[in-house]
Scaffold this active site. Sequence first.
Site, PDB file in Angstrom:
ATOM      1  NE  ARG A 109     -30.330  -9.155  25.285  1.00  0.00           N
ATOM      2  CZ  ARG A 109     -30.882 -10.253  25.879  1.00  0.00           C
ATOM      3  NH1 ARG A 109     -29.657 -11.978  25.127  1.00  0.00           N
ATOM      4  NH2 ARG A 109     -31.565 -10.892  26.220  1.00  0.00           N
ATOM      5  CD  GLU A 112     -28.448 -12.542  22.218  1.00  0.00           C
ATOM      6  OE1 GLU A 112     -28.761 -13.414  22.455  1.00  0.00           O
ATOM      7  OE2 GLU A 112     -28.877 -11.248  22.635  1.00  0.00           O
ATOM      8  CB  SER A 135      -9.752   0.254  11.426  1.00  0.00           C
ATOM      9  OG  SER A 135      -8.471   1.061  12.223  1.00  0.00           O
TER      10      SER A 135
END
Length: 168
Positions: A109, A112, A135
């Site tokens: 997830r 995603e 960073s």
Amino acid sequence: MAAAGPSSTLRVNTAAEPFKDLPPMCAALFEAKARKGLTFEAIGKAIERDEVWIAAAFYGQAKLTPKDIASLSRVLELEQSLLEADLGANWWPRRGLGPMPPNDPVLYRLFEGVLVYGHAIKAIIHEKFGDGIQSMIDCQVTVDKKEDPKGDRVVLTFDGKFLKYSQW
């Protein structure tokens, strides 16, 4: 919040994900954590580190200092010389997720989320900061819980330094 009852016989299945590629001492850290009934937050407070950083160290993704090793030894009641031998000066973390795309639902997830919103996030970073990146080396990550009538919410914060791309 402590674990639901410490167990002196808890064992980590080192043949299963996410433990199979970790140094054996990492499994010992997880077992000691469970045996003591501690959370990453409690361990972090005890050794003056952030909970996310401590969890990363348990997963072999952060480098422990000699002071960290001494403190973990004390808090988890593990022999300091064994921690030093396995995770000390001659050991280096392996940072990364593993297979892509990730198989674990939580990691998937997160992956995603970057796939779905990555270009939008990049565009907004570019508008606000210019041409560069955030960073992940000079970065603090926090995980918070926000209560909501529709169900509790997860709040992830990546607080990283902006790095401007060089032009040459």
